[in-house]
Structure formats: C-alpha cells, structure tokens
Design a protein around this motif. Sequence first.
Motif, PDB file in Angstrom:
ATOM      1  N   SER A  97       0.870  -1.176   0.000  1.00 36.21           N
ATOM      2  CA  SER A  97       0.000   0.000   0.000  1.00 36.21           C
ATOM      3  C   SER A  97       0.907   1.226   0.000  1.00 36.21           C
ATOM      4  O   SER A  97       2.112   1.116  -0.274  1.00 36.21           O
ATOM      5  N   GLY A  98       0.348   2.384   0.284  1.00 38.12           N
ATOM      6  CA  GLY A  98       1.169   3.589   0.303  1.00 38.12           C
ATOM      7  C   GLY A  98       0.432   4.762   0.909  1.00 38.12           C
ATOM      8  O   GLY A  98      -0.807   4.756   1.012  1.00 38.12           O
ATOM      9  N   ILE A  99       1.193   5.767   1.309  1.00 34.31           N
ATOM     10  CA  ILE A  99       0.657   7.024   1.841  1.00 34.31           C
ATOM     11  C   ILE A  99       1.101   8.126   0.892  1.00 34.31           C
ATOM     12  O   ILE A  99       2.308   8.339   0.700  1.00 34.31           O
ATOM     13  N   PHE A 100       0.151   8.808   0.288  1.00 35.15           N
ATOM     14  CA  PHE A 100       0.450   9.890  -0.653  1.00 35.15           C
ATOM     15  C   PHE A 100       0.241  11.239   0.012  1.00 35.15           C
ATOM     16  O   PHE A 100      -0.543  11.367   0.948  1.00 35.15           O
ATOM     17  N   PHE A 101       0.936  12.251  -0.506  1.00 30.30           N
ATOM     18  CA  PHE A 101       0.673  13.599  -0.004  1.00 30.30           C
ATOM     19  C   PHE A 101       0.689  14.616  -1.136  1.00 30.30           C
ATOM     20  O   PHE A 101       1.293  14.409  -2.165  1.00 30.30           O
ATOM     21  N   TRP A 102      -0.050  15.702  -0.906  1.00 28.56           N
ATOM     22  CA  TRP A 102      -0.251  16.778  -1.878  1.00 28.56           C
ATOM     23  C   TRP A 102      -0.804  16.236  -3.199  1.00 28.56           C
ATOM     24  O   TRP A 102      -0.395  16.644  -4.281  1.00 28.56           O
TER      25      TRP A 102
END
Length: 229
Positions: A97-102
């Motif tokens: 999975s992953g954590i995205f930003f902006w």
Amino acid sequence: MSARLLRHAALVPALLSLSACVSVAQSPTNAAAGPWIDLQRAEAWRGYRMDSLPTGWDFDAASGVLTRRAGADIITRQQFNDFELELEWRVAARGNSGIFFWANEGTDRIFENATEMQVLDNAGHPDGRSALTSAGANFGLYATQPSAAKPAGEWNAVRLVARGNRVEHWLNGVKVAEYELGSSEWLGRIRASKFAQWPSYGRARRGHIGLQDHGDVVSFRGMRIRELP
C-alpha cells in the motif's frame, strides 16, 4: 570609560547571545503549528476523484481502525499546505500500500501526481528486495532503512513532515528518508524513473493526503495531521 562601564560593555555580546539561544529554545520547529486535525473517522475521507468513500474501505468506530479490503485509492476531503502527519499502518502478509501527499486529482491515478511513502510487507513482497521500494521509502526515488519496518501483521508508526520543499519520512521513530522536492537531485531521479512520463508528478505544494488501494488488506489507525507555519 570607567571600569564599571567597561564591564557592562563586555557583558552585552554575551547577553545578546544568551537571548538568541533562549529565543531558539522557546521556538522549536513546530511551536507555531496548527491544532491537530483528527483523520480517524470515515467522513474525513472520500475516494480519489469520487464524492464518497468507496465500498471496500471499512471504518470500525470502536477500535478507530480504517481497513482496506477492496475498493479504490482514497484521499482526505480537506487539502493541506505544509504539514505533519502521524498514523500507524498494519499490512497483511505479502501486502502493499502507500501514503500519498499533496495529491491534486489532476491525473487519472493518484500515483501519477502525488509523492508516496511506501507501505509494505518487506519480507513477503518482491518490492522488499530493494531499499528504494521497501517500507518507508519515497517510492522508487529515495531509499529507506528496511530494518526500521516491523513485519506483516504488526503496527508501524509513521511521522511524515513536509515543509516547503523539504520532506522527512519517519518510521517507528527512525528517520528513514529525507529529500528536497524540486532540487536538482530530485529532478534527476525523476528523469531516470517511471515518473518522468507525468509532468505534474511531485509538483504540488498543497493537496490531499491519500491512502493506496494496491489490492491487499491494509489497516490504518491513529491518523491525525496539523499544518505547519
């Protein structure tokens, strides 16, 4: 000049120096940060380029755990400028999975515009063979310290800080990646990666936080964010 005045003049630089030190000590990096915003609720999220939370993402109000079992990528309803994000994640065996930003929703898929902090079962997933794609990495661009990650089924604590162009990835109390968006080094790594085909990748300095649907079961809890000055 009298001896008394000489002594006074000699003390001035020291007092100024002490004053500066006290000022710095009383003004830590996040002293003027905004209040923490609770993201540990279903209504804080919606699907990427959707109006509501997609089926397959379940929020357990009793435990405060948001779990992806099916569905699509999700993002916060709110957008943020410079920020400090804290959360914990737990991934199933061989999970990704992953954590995205902006994230800005300007592309068909979130990973085509938003920078990612990798979430992974390092031992069970093929991406765990490389520090560039292991848990905690700036996916495909900046390597992590794989040993900082806990195994599948255990909770991993994240602290993600983005201020201006500077970004820090923290995993279980260890700073595992640090980089400067838009720097010559960053741009060089982009040109040598798959992200080169998407001109808007990593360009935004305001946007949504995102959580990735990569086809695997993953859970998040303790999610909160605050904006930095």
